[in-house]
Motif scaffolding. Structure first.
Motif, PDB file in Angstrom:
ATOM      1  N   GLN A   1       0.831  -1.207   0.000  1.00  9.13           N
ATOM      2  CA  GLN A   1       0.000   0.000   0.000  1.00  9.13           C
ATOM      3  C   GLN A   1       0.867   1.259   0.000  1.00  9.13           C
ATOM      4  OE1 GLN A   1      -2.510  -0.589   3.424  1.00  9.13           O
ATOM      5  NE2 GLN A   1      -4.117  -1.577   2.234  1.00  9.13           N
ATOM      6  N   GLN A   2       1.960   1.254   0.737  1.00  7.87           N
ATOM      7  CA  GLN A   2       2.864   2.407   0.736  1.00  7.87           C
ATOM      8  C   GLN A   2       3.490   2.616  -0.640  1.00  7.87           C
ATOM      9  OE1 GLN A   2       5.615   1.667   4.028  1.00  7.87           O
ATOM     10  NE2 GLN A   2       4.741   3.425   5.078  1.00  7.87           N
ATOM     11  N   ILE A   3       3.855   1.531  -1.308  1.00  9.61           N
ATOM     12  CA  ILE A   3       4.457   1.646  -2.639  1.00  9.61           C
ATOM     13  C   ILE A   3       3.454   2.225  -3.623  1.00  9.61           C
ATOM     14  CG2 ILE A   3       5.330   0.304  -4.601  1.00  9.61           C
ATOM     15  CD1 ILE A   3       6.717  -1.503  -2.556  1.00  9.61           C
ATOM     16  N   TYR A   4       2.227   1.768  -3.582  1.00 13.04           N
ATOM     17  CA  TYR A   4       1.210   2.306  -4.477  1.00 13.04           C
ATOM     18  C   TYR A   4       0.894   3.758  -4.145  1.00 13.04           C
ATOM     19  CZ  TYR A   4       0.294  -2.287  -6.486  1.00 13.04           C
ATOM     20  OH  TYR A   4       0.413  -3.467  -7.159  1.00 13.04           O
ATOM     21  N   HIS A   7       5.085   7.477  -1.935  1.00 12.22           N
ATOM     22  CA  HIS A   7       6.048   8.281  -1.161  1.00 12.22           C
ATOM     23  C   HIS A   7       7.212   7.371  -0.775  1.00 12.22           C
ATOM     24  CE1 HIS A   7       7.856  11.098   1.538  1.00 12.22           C
ATOM     25  NE2 HIS A   7       6.828  11.929   1.511  1.00 12.22           N
ATOM     26  N   PHE A   8       8.274   7.392  -1.587  1.00 10.93           N
ATOM     27  CA  PHE A   8       9.324   6.380  -1.445  1.00 10.93           C
ATOM     28  C   PHE A   8      10.194   6.600  -0.213  1.00 10.93           C
ATOM     29  CE2 PHE A   8       8.088   5.381  -5.709  1.00 10.93           C
ATOM     30  CZ  PHE A   8       8.342   4.030  -5.804  1.00 10.93           C
ATOM     31  N   GLN A   9      10.238   7.805   0.318  1.00 10.69           N
ATOM     32  CA  GLN A   9      10.998   7.991   1.551  1.00 10.69           C
ATOM     33  C   GLN A   9      10.313   7.293   2.723  1.00 10.69           C
ATOM     34  OE1 GLN A   9      11.963  12.042   2.534  1.00 10.69           O
ATOM     35  NE2 GLN A   9      13.520  11.423   3.990  1.00 10.69           N
ATOM     36  N   MET A  10       8.989   7.330   2.749  1.00  3.18           N
ATOM     37  CA  MET A  10       8.259   6.614   3.794  1.00  3.18           C
ATOM     38  C   MET A  10       8.447   5.100   3.650  1.00  3.18           C
ATOM     39  SD  MET A  10       6.841   8.707   5.910  1.00  3.18           S
ATOM     40  CE  MET A  10       8.312   9.708   5.712  1.00  3.18           C
ATOM     41  N   ILE A  11       8.498   4.626   2.393  1.00  8.84           N
ATOM     42  CA  ILE A  11       8.749   3.201   2.158  1.00  8.84           C
ATOM     43  C   ILE A  11      10.135   2.821   2.672  1.00  8.84           C
ATOM     44  CG2 ILE A  11       8.993   1.427   0.375  1.00  8.84           C
ATOM     45  CD1 ILE A  11       7.123   3.195  -1.368  1.00  8.84           C
ATOM     46  N   SER A  56       8.486   3.040 -11.554  1.00 12.81           N
ATOM     47  CA  SER A  56       8.929   4.122 -10.675  1.00 12.81           C
ATOM     48  C   SER A  56      10.444   4.194 -10.608  1.00 12.81           C
ATOM     49  CB  SER A  56       8.361   3.908  -9.264  1.00 12.81           C
ATOM     50  OG  SER A  56       6.955   3.958  -9.263  1.00 12.81           O
ATOM     51  N   ILE A  57      11.098   3.038 -10.527  1.00 14.13           N
ATOM     52  CA  ILE A  57      12.568   3.010 -10.508  1.00 14.13           C
ATOM     53  C   ILE A  57      13.123   3.554 -11.825  1.00 14.13           C
ATOM     54  CG2 ILE A  57      14.574   1.487 -10.446  1.00 14.13           C
ATOM     55  CD1 ILE A  57      13.015  -0.317  -8.546  1.00 14.13           C
ATOM     56  N   PHE A 175      17.377  10.771  -0.522  1.00 19.09           N
ATOM     57  CA  PHE A 175      16.286  11.515   0.108  1.00 19.09           C
ATOM     58  C   PHE A 175      16.812  12.744   0.836  1.00 19.09           C
ATOM     59  CE2 PHE A 175      15.426   6.927   0.302  1.00 19.09           C
ATOM     60  CZ  PHE A 175      14.320   6.859  -0.539  1.00 19.09           C
ATOM     61  N   ARG A 176      15.968  13.762   0.896  1.00 21.16           N
ATOM     62  CA  ARG A 176      16.246  14.934   1.706  1.00 21.16           C
ATOM     63  C   ARG A 176      15.457  14.818   3.013  1.00 21.16           C
ATOM     64  NH1 ARG A 176      14.852  20.287  -1.282  1.00 21.16           N
ATOM     65  NH2 ARG A 176      12.844  19.222  -1.396  1.00 21.16           N
ATOM     66  N   ALA A 177      15.511  15.893   3.800  1.00 21.21           N
ATOM     67  CA  ALA A 177      14.691  16.032   5.003  1.00 21.21           C
ATOM     68  C   ALA A 177      14.929  14.908   6.013  1.00 21.21           C
ATOM     69  CB  ALA A 177      13.215  16.111   4.635  1.00 21.21           C
ATOM     70  N   PRO A 178      16.110  14.874   6.658  1.00 24.83           N
ATOM     71  CA  PRO A 178      16.333  13.885   7.720  1.00 24.83           C
ATOM     72  C   PRO A 178      15.291  13.938   8.824  1.00 24.83           C
ATOM     73  CG  PRO A 178      18.401  14.952   7.111  1.00 24.83           C
ATOM     74  CD  PRO A 178      17.311  15.702   6.397  1.00 24.83           C
TER      75      PRO A 178
END
Length: 303
Positions: A1-4, A7-11, A56-57, A175-178
């Motif tokens: 569900q996260q992949i769909y 938001h790849f940073q959350m994944i 996406s990749i 990714f940005r935003a640590p």
């Protein structure tokens, strides 16, 4: 569900947490069978989401993110150490509701919504009791959550951390935003709250104390939590009529009556940011939040 969701940073943060948990579980249990289950799960996951993951990749490789951010870019929006005070008070540095939060270095990461980890005093008290369960029973789950807390702290603080160089290494440099790694801290603290409450209830039961003591403590903690949520709501949330808040931005067809054209608005971000930085949304009259919300932003029709 996260992949769909996309938001790849959350994944990445989720998978990093799962990887840490897998390694920790293998270290504690010494059962390689667990690794087999995890491997099969990853293979099955890859097959299920390949229709979204592979394109996406391929798309990411065509963007600036594909090569990874520079160390300076990847460390933007780091979590300052002083902002750990927001664990107890979300408005200790001010509130965007009334325009008192300092946005002096807004572009460098001083963002209220990403540098705020408020959970309140009752929750922190229960976190302390969860540490006592480690001392008594050597609770391996609590030990892992403490390890996850420490990991997230050193990741989320970014350029303020002694381990800042990690963000210049792949895959972290994608990714940005640590400060977004704070979600690992909130997740682990939330579970530690549960272990803390469990420790209190088991302690009163083992000491054969009257249930009134444990029940009374639960009522006090629950009441304090509800009070803190109410206090946050009244100090932050938007107050206006449902009619104004629930109205949808007008589409181009509604405005111009012609479906052959598309319209967007330019420059709305300037007064929008000014509203958040200088004024807030305590005054809902005139040129305010609801009016800016109805501006026709680029790609709004996709939403």
């Amino acid at each position: 569900q996260q992949i769909y969701a996309g938001h790849f940073q959350m994944i990445f943060i989720t998978w990093l947490t799962l990887l840490m948990y897998t390694i920790y579980t293998l270290y504690v249990s010494r059962k390689l069978k667990s690794l087999l289950y995890v491997g099969l799960s990853v293979v099955l996951l890859g097959l299920i989401v390949s229709i979204q993951l592979l394109p996406s990749i391929e798309f990411i490789q065509s963007t600036a993110r594909g090569a990874g951010f520079s160390p300076q870019q990847s460390l933007l929006y780091s979590f300052p150490w002083k902002n750990f005070a927001t664990l107890l008070n979300p408005f200790i540095f001010g509130s965007p509701h009334n325009g008192t939060f300092p946005f002096d270095n807004f572009m460098e990461g001083n963002i209220f919504w990403e540098n705020n980890i408020f959970i309140g005093l009752p929750a922190l008290i229960l976190v302390f009791f969860s540490f006592l369960s480690v001392r008594k029973k050597k609770n391996s789950q609590v030990l892992f959550l403490v390890l996850l807390c420490l990991t997230s702290i050193f990741l989320m603080t970014g350029k303020y951390s002694p381990f800042y160089f990690i963000h210049s290494m792949k895959p972290f440099s994608f990714f940005r935003a640590p400060s977004k790694y704070s979600i690992m801290l909130i997740f682990s603290l939330s579970l530690l709250v549960g272990y803390g409450l469990q420790y209190i209830l088991s302690y009163t039961h083992n000491k054969k104390l009257k249930p009134v003591y444990s029940h009374g403590l639960c009522i006090i903690l629950f009441t304090a939590t509800v009070f803190q949520l109410y206090q946050f709501h009244t100090s932050y949330s938007i107050t206006d009529s449902p009619k104004n808040l629930l109205q949808s931005p007008p589409s181009a067809d509604q405005l111009y009556g012609d479906s052959h054209y598309r319209y967007i608005s330019y420059g709305s971000a300037v007064p929008w940011n000014h509203l958040f930085v200088k004024e807030g949304w305590q005054d809902m009259t005139g040129f305010n939040y609801c009016l800016l919300y109805t501006s026709i932003l680029p790609d709004w029709d996709l939403i």
